[in-house]
Enzyme design. Structure first.
Site, short mmCIF file in Angstrom:
data_model
loop_
_atom_site.label_atom_id
_atom_site.label_comp_id
_atom_site.label_asym_id
_atom_site.label_seq_id
_atom_site.Cartn_x
_atom_site.Cartn_y
_atom_site.Cartn_z
N LYS A 1 0.84 -1.20 0.00
CA LYS A 1 0.00 0.00 0.00
C LYS A 1 0.88 1.25 0.00
O LYS A 1 0.64 2.20 -0.74
CB LYS A 1 -0.92 0.00 1.24
CG LYS A 1 -2.09 -0.96 1.09
CD LYS A 1 -2.85 -1.20 2.38
CE LYS A 1 -3.92 -2.28 2.13
NZ LYS A 1 -4.63 -2.71 3.32
N GLN B 1 -5.15 -1.46 9.49
CA GLN B 1 -4.99 -2.78 8.85
C GLN B 1 -5.62 -3.88 9.72
O GLN B 1 -5.33 -3.97 10.91
CB GLN B 1 -3.50 -3.06 8.61
CG GLN B 1 -3.21 -4.36 7.89
CD GLN B 1 -3.75 -4.38 6.47
OE1 GLN B 1 -3.63 -3.41 5.72
NE2 GLN B 1 -4.37 -5.47 6.09
N ASP C 1 -11.47 2.75 3.77
CA ASP C 1 -11.89 1.35 3.61
C ASP C 1 -13.39 1.25 3.38
O ASP C 1 -13.88 0.19 2.98
CB ASP C 1 -11.53 0.54 4.87
CG ASP C 1 -10.30 -0.32 4.67
OD1 ASP C 1 -9.97 -0.61 3.50
OD2 ASP C 1 -9.67 -0.69 5.68
#
Ligand code: NAP
Length: 281
Positions: free
Chosen positions: A52, A96, A119
């Site tokens: 990422k 995460q 997200d």
């Protein structure tokens, strides 16, 4: 059969985003920033976060990773999120997953300012998506959606069958295809006759986590099949779709690996840029 090349699509999307970031920099004299919080030392999470960060830098985003040990207190993480929520230099925050057991995932997700929730997991974004309003959309289904649109720009009236109803994949996928006027059936582990449901579909999206569940005789000719699954097996990584069988009947199919996977990170960058743009209005 069209082999849907997720690597190529992701690379094209990253190039578009790189140009967009350059334009935003000229216009606003700053670039969107993505901050990732990584807790613990699980190897897959470390790899995801490294990828990422690399991709974010590649398109010119400002990118930060805040690392905590497994033993970090929930309070410390929540305080950090609150700090990042107030930080103008941070456009997107991602924690995460998975989290250590002593940290409440729901509390963490809900602590993130919905306008920085790259997200798309915050209940506010989930609600906005299902109401058809602007929102951050979870990265994997967004990637699937973009791949489907490349093959078939007009989805009006198409019958879509989603296999799996997770909050991460199946449910947001359903909302995205409903928005495109598909007739969507969402299936799950208690669905009575999955094969018959799939045989009706013009589009099948499989997000289950069972190796090669979707067989060739479940798919009618001309169907677009998107395989979200990533399953480690003795013969290597395979999807939720039996590639060899389904490739003989489908109109288009994503391989695993190299299909949906590469689009997920590219969509995270897109979400970060979209959050930044909304914050500048
Ligand atoms: P999940 O949360 O475990 O959900 C799986 C879903 O599949 C559930 O809704 C479950 O039904 C359903 N299911 C289980 N067995 C079934 C069966 N026999 N028939 C029909 N449906 C069944 O999984 P997820 O997080 O969505 O992930 C799915 C797969 O995608 C995994 O392989 C994962 O590794 C992969 N993945 C890939 C990416 C990527 O970037 N490519 C990203 C995320 C996940 P119930 O609700 O009834 O239990």
């Amino acid at each position: 059969m069209i082999l849907i090349d997720g690597k190529k699509a992701a690379s094209e999307l990253r190039e578009e985003l790189r140009q967009e970031v350059a334009e935003l920099k000229t216009k606003h004299n700053k670039v969107p920033g993505l901050t990732v919080i990584l807790i613990g030392d699980l190897t897959p999470s470390q790899i995801y976060v490294r990828n990422k960060e690399k991709s974010a830098n590649e398109v010119g985003l400002k990118s930060d990773v805040i690392r905590y040990p497994d033993s970090v207190e929930e309070k410390t993480v929540l305080e950090k999120i609150s700090e990042l929520n107030k930080d103008d230099g941070v456009s997107g925050i991602l924690v995460q997953l998975p989290l250590p057991k002593h940290i409440d995932k729901k509390k963490v997700i809900e602590a993130i300012d919905p306008s920085k929730d790259v997200d798309g997991f915050h209940p506010m974004n989930v609600g906005n998506l299902s109401s058809g309003y602007e929102s951050s959309v979870p990265c994997t289904p967004l990637g699937c959606y973009l791949l489907i649109k490349k093959i078939e720009p007009n989805l009006n009236g198409k019958k879509a069958v989603i296999v799996g109803r997770s909050n991460l994949n199946g449910k947001p996928m359903t909302q995205l295809l409903l928005k495109e006027n598909c007739t969507v059936t969402i299936t799950h582990s208690k669905t009575k006759d999955l094969k018959s449901e799939c045989l009706e579909a013009d589009i099948v999206v499989a997000a289950v986590g069972i190796p090669e569940l979707v067989k060739g005789d479940w798919i009618k000719e001309g169907t677009i099949v998107i395989d979200v699954g990533i399953n480690k097996t003795e013969k290597g990584i395979v999807g939720d779709v039996h590639f060899e069988e389904v490739s003989k009947v489908a109109k288009a199919l994503t391989p695993v690996p190299g299909g949906v996977g590469p689009m997920t990170i590219a969509c995270l960058l897109k979400n970060t840029i979209d959050c930044f743009k909304r914050s500048q209005i």
